[in-house]
Scaffold this motif. Structure first.
Motif, mmCIF file in Angstrom:
data_model
loop_
_atom_site.group_PDB
_atom_site.id
_atom_site.type_symbol
_atom_site.label_atom_id
_atom_site.label_comp_id
_atom_site.label_asym_id
_atom_site.label_seq_id
_atom_site.Cartn_x
_atom_site.Cartn_y
_atom_site.Cartn_z
ATOM 1 N N ARG A 161 0.865 -1.059 0.087
ATOM 2 C CA ARG A 161 -0.031 -0.087 -0.007
ATOM 3 C C ARG A 161 1.019 1.149 -0.086
ATOM 4 O O ARG A 161 1.886 1.217 0.846
ATOM 5 C CB ARG A 161 -0.735 -0.187 1.094
ATOM 6 C CG ARG A 161 -1.708 1.283 1.431
ATOM 7 C CD ARG A 161 -2.544 1.312 2.698
ATOM 8 N NE ARG A 161 -3.031 2.643 3.202
ATOM 9 C CZ ARG A 161 -2.944 2.990 4.353
ATOM 10 N NH1 ARG A 161 -2.605 2.046 5.481
ATOM 11 N NH2 ARG A 161 -3.510 4.000 4.680
ATOM 12 N N SER A 162 0.516 2.184 -1.030
ATOM 13 C CA SER A 162 1.405 3.544 -1.029
ATOM 14 C C SER A 162 0.781 4.607 -0.678
ATOM 15 O O SER A 162 -0.739 4.696 -0.890
ATOM 16 C CB SER A 162 1.921 3.387 -2.648
ATOM 17 O OG SER A 162 3.120 4.783 -2.948
ATOM 18 N N ILE A 163 1.395 5.639 -0.164
ATOM 19 C CA ILE A 163 0.580 6.996 0.174
ATOM 20 C C ILE A 163 1.600 7.991 -0.426
ATOM 21 O O ILE A 163 2.660 7.766 -0.289
ATOM 22 C CB ILE A 163 0.450 7.208 1.570
ATOM 23 C CG1 ILE A 163 1.400 7.270 2.386
ATOM 24 C CG2 ILE A 163 -0.826 6.226 2.070
ATOM 25 C CD1 ILE A 163 1.324 7.111 4.055
ATOM 26 N N TYR A 164 0.850 8.988 -0.490
ATOM 27 C CA TYR A 164 1.784 10.278 -0.855
ATOM 28 C C TYR A 164 1.748 11.054 0.306
ATOM 29 O O TYR A 164 0.825 11.171 1.210
ATOM 30 C CB TYR A 164 1.145 11.108 -1.936
ATOM 31 C CG TYR A 164 1.434 10.555 -3.294
ATOM 32 C CD1 TYR A 164 2.580 10.132 -3.657
ATOM 33 C CD2 TYR A 164 0.110 10.518 -4.250
ATOM 34 C CE1 TYR A 164 2.791 9.696 -5.242
ATOM 35 C CE2 TYR A 164 0.474 9.974 -5.493
ATOM 36 C CZ TYR A 164 1.394 9.511 -5.893
ATOM 37 O OH TYR A 164 1.458 9.010 -7.039
ATOM 38 N N VAL A 165 2.886 11.710 0.865
ATOM 39 C CA VAL A 165 3.109 12.406 1.849
ATOM 40 C C VAL A 165 3.731 13.765 1.726
ATOM 41 O O VAL A 165 4.311 14.054 0.726
ATOM 42 C CB VAL A 165 4.061 11.635 2.899
ATOM 43 C CG1 VAL A 165 3.248 10.506 3.355
ATOM 44 C CG2 VAL A 165 5.171 11.431 2.346
ATOM 45 N N LEU A 166 3.345 14.782 2.523
ATOM 46 C CA LEU A 166 3.849 16.037 2.469
ATOM 47 C C LEU A 166 4.764 16.516 3.698
ATOM 48 O O LEU A 166 4.376 16.001 4.927
ATOM 49 C CB LEU A 166 2.821 17.170 2.613
ATOM 50 C CG LEU A 166 1.993 17.597 1.163
ATOM 51 C CD1 LEU A 166 0.882 18.422 1.846
ATOM 52 C CD2 LEU A 166 2.887 18.491 0.387
ATOM 53 N N VAL A 167 5.956 16.704 3.299
ATOM 54 C CA VAL A 167 6.993 16.910 4.411
ATOM 55 C C VAL A 167 7.743 18.267 4.011
ATOM 56 O O VAL A 167 8.060 18.634 3.149
ATOM 57 C CB VAL A 167 8.059 15.957 4.126
ATOM 58 C CG1 VAL A 167 9.123 15.932 5.376
ATOM 59 C CG2 VAL A 167 7.249 14.534 4.541
ATOM 60 N N PRO A 168 7.585 19.095 5.350
ATOM 61 C CA PRO A 168 8.364 20.115 5.228
ATOM 62 C C PRO A 168 9.888 20.091 5.185
ATOM 63 O O PRO A 168 10.435 19.108 5.616
ATOM 64 C CB PRO A 168 8.046 21.031 6.654
ATOM 65 C CG PRO A 168 7.810 20.026 7.424
ATOM 66 C CD PRO A 168 7.313 18.934 6.601
ATOM 67 N N ARG A 203 -1.796 15.227 6.145
ATOM 68 C CA ARG A 203 -0.620 15.434 5.305
ATOM 69 C C ARG A 203 -0.312 14.151 4.485
ATOM 70 O O ARG A 203 0.555 14.132 3.606
ATOM 71 C CB ARG A 203 0.608 15.960 5.779
ATOM 72 C CG ARG A 203 0.594 17.306 6.360
ATOM 73 C CD ARG A 203 1.777 17.987 6.880
ATOM 74 N NE ARG A 203 1.714 19.192 7.582
ATOM 75 C CZ ARG A 203 2.630 19.524 8.538
ATOM 76 N NH1 ARG A 203 3.995 18.809 8.833
ATOM 77 N NH2 ARG A 203 2.574 20.763 9.216
ATOM 78 N N THR A 204 -1.427 13.398 4.232
ATOM 79 C CA THR A 204 -1.196 12.251 3.480
ATOM 80 C C THR A 204 -2.373 12.210 2.669
ATOM 81 O O THR A 204 -3.501 12.329 2.950
ATOM 82 C CB THR A 204 -1.099 10.885 4.502
ATOM 83 O OG1 THR A 204 -2.295 10.620 5.170
ATOM 84 C CG2 THR A 204 -0.063 11.038 5.321
ATOM 85 N N ILE A 205 -2.179 11.178 1.514
ATOM 86 C CA ILE A 205 -3.468 10.723 0.820
ATOM 87 C C ILE A 205 -2.973 9.366 0.158
ATOM 88 O O ILE A 205 -1.701 9.049 -0.312
ATOM 89 C CB ILE A 205 -3.738 11.805 -0.617
ATOM 90 C CG1 ILE A 205 -4.764 11.488 -1.314
ATOM 91 C CG2 ILE A 205 -2.414 11.960 -1.202
ATOM 92 C CD1 ILE A 205 -5.259 12.826 -2.339
ATOM 93 N N GLU A 206 -3.902 8.516 -0.174
ATOM 94 C CA GLU A 206 -3.698 7.267 -1.001
ATOM 95 C C GLU A 206 -3.260 7.325 -2.024
ATOM 96 O O GLU A 206 -3.782 8.191 -3.010
ATOM 97 C CB GLU A 206 -4.975 6.480 -0.667
ATOM 98 C CG GLU A 206 -5.492 5.960 0.573
ATOM 99 C CD GLU A 206 -4.474 4.978 1.137
ATOM 100 O OE1 GLU A 206 -4.036 4.320 0.798
ATOM 101 O OE2 GLU A 206 -4.502 5.126 2.574
ATOM 102 N N SER A 207 -2.122 6.818 -2.544
ATOM 103 C CA SER A 207 -1.592 6.971 -3.845
ATOM 104 C C SER A 207 -2.523 6.496 -4.955
ATOM 105 O O SER A 207 -2.850 7.409 -5.842
ATOM 106 C CB SER A 207 -0.277 6.191 -4.101
ATOM 107 O OG SER A 207 0.582 6.688 -3.199
ATOM 108 N N ASN A 208 -3.293 5.339 -4.733
ATOM 109 C CA ASN A 208 -4.258 4.895 -5.403
ATOM 110 C C ASN A 208 -5.373 5.887 -5.990
ATOM 111 O O ASN A 208 -5.833 6.093 -7.027
ATOM 112 C CB ASN A 208 -4.969 3.533 -5.219
ATOM 113 C CG ASN A 208 -3.756 2.267 -5.405
ATOM 114 O OD1 ASN A 208 -2.798 2.589 -6.478
ATOM 115 N ND2 ASN A 208 -3.968 1.294 -4.967
ATOM 116 N N SER A 209 -5.814 6.608 -5.130
ATOM 117 C CA SER A 209 -6.856 7.450 -5.343
ATOM 118 C C SER A 209 -6.531 8.609 -6.339
ATOM 119 O O SER A 209 -7.139 8.750 -7.074
ATOM 120 C CB SER A 209 -7.117 8.382 -3.681
ATOM 121 O OG SER A 209 -7.936 9.378 -3.980
#
Length: 392
Positions: A161-168, A203-209
């Motif tokens: 399972r992969s997610i996109y993340v935002l990191v400062p 600050r995350t979202i499912e990659s597949n979405s």
């Protein structure tokens, strides 16, 4: 209305001059970054509620092409960093406020490849990894990247399972010695690493979405720009900058060859063989541009009609985009081969366009095999599976 391309092109001579220094320091100069920032290029696909322009994909593509024709690295950064605001539009509102709340001109780097592991903890994840090819990172304050979700021991879970993340920027370290390359040197596409940084859930979202085109529904975004297929918008900035580089190669050649006389004593203007081949190369570059813009217009019309692109349509679209890139770079080779020995001089810009074009073609988004396979199989009634569906 703001016209980012016109805003940039008034500084075209300055950007060209700065490109030499950008090659030396392996990143965009502060001046070139300032020009595209102040022009509004990176806000073209950004939501209006956060100071964005919500330009059409075609307008974005034409802008990136125009900048790439001036300098390949500046165009490349514009095309890649310029897509990230589109993706951020699907994150939680609080995440968007984290990035743009105080300044709508904040930039985000990438990449989207899941090279790290995100271990679930209360309220979010602990993230660790090292990512390659983070274009424009020197001028960005955040990264939007991907990670595999891990277990308590930090190993990727099964099924994956992969997610996109935002990191400062305060949570990652850039390896400034990692970008020593033959082309697109000025993009500063350096590696960065993260060690056990906390990433809150918002600050995350499912990659597949995002990849499968459901993010706009889940976020409740009805604007045509955000219903546009990911597999068309993501490659758009990359390939548009490459086509712009090809156009810049042609313009550079024509400017340098107008008064050139070959060692045979024949002026280039009087050599029918050279003129014929350059004419053919120019036609190929124009065809690449036309194919890319027709492709994006077709998907834009479909989206405006409230329709969703089928897998077959997306696969054919990716085939068109990939083929346009290869056609343009083949034309660059035809031009460079007829430019004479002086074209090899590092003090002249033609060789940089040639190197930048080949570096751009090496991006994963331009690998043709699986894309051509999937598009043909689908048109024959087949159903590609596994790797054949990646990035379509």
């Amino acid at each position: 209305m703001t016209d980012p391309l016109s805003n940039v092109l008034q500084f075209a001579d300055e950007i060209r001059e700065q490109a030499v220094e950008g090659e030396r320091i392996t990143r965009l100069t502060d001046t070139n970054a300032k020009r595209i920032r102040e022009a509004g290029v990176i806000r073209m696909l950004q939501p209006k509620e956060f100071g964005g322009l919500e330009s059409t994909p075609r307008e974005f593509a034409e802008t990136v092409m125009g900048i790439g024709a001036v300098d390949g690295s500046t165009g490349w950064v514009s095309g890649i960093v310029g897509v990230h605001p589109w993706a951020l539009a699907f994150f939680d509102d609080d995440a968007q406020k984290d990035v743009w709340g105080q300044n709508p001109d904040v930039w985000m780097a990438s990449p989207y490849a899941p090279m790290g592991v995100a271990r679930p903890v209360e309220g979010g994840y602990r993230l660790t990894g090292r990512w390659l090819f983070s274009t424009g990172n020197d001028h960005c304050d955040w990264v939007m990247t991907a990670a595999m979700v891990g277990d308590d021991d930090g190993n990727p879970i099964t099924p994956p399972r992969s997610i996109y993340v935002l990191v400062p920027k305060s949570d990652y370290t850039v390896d400034h010695d990692s970008w020593n390359v033959v082309g697109l040197r000025g993009t500063g596409s350096k590696d960065f690493s993260i060690t056990d940084a906390f990433v809150p859930s918002h600050r995350t979202i499912e990659s597949n979405s995002l990849l499968e085109g459901n993010a706009w529904k889940e976020k409740g975004r009805e604007e045509p720009l955000y219903r546009f297929p990911f597999s068309c918008i993501f490659p758009l900035g990359i390939t548009s900058s490459l086509i712009g580089i090809a156009e810049g190669t042609l313009a550079c050649y024509l400017n340098a060859q107008r008064d050139r006389v070959a060692v045979s004593g024949v002026p280039i203007k009087d050599d029918p063989y050279v003129l014929s081949n350059i004419g053919a190369a120019a036609a190929e570059i124009a065809a690449s541009r036309a194919a890319m813009l027709e492709n994006v217009d077709r998907f834009w019309d479909l989206t405006n009609e409230g329709k969703e692109a089928t897998f077959e349509q997306r696969a054919v679209g990716r085939r068109t985009q990939t083929a346009a890139a290869w056609r343009a770079v083949r034309a660059v080779d035809e031009i460079f081969a007829r430019a004479g020995g002086n074209s090899l001089q590092l003090s002249l810009p033609l060789q940089r366009f040639w190197r930048d074009a080949h570096a751009g073609l090496a991006h994963a988004i331009h690998v043709p095999g699986s894309i051509f396979h999937a598009s043909t199989l689908t048109e024959m009634g087949g159903d590609p599976q596994g790797p054949m569906r990646i990035m379509i």
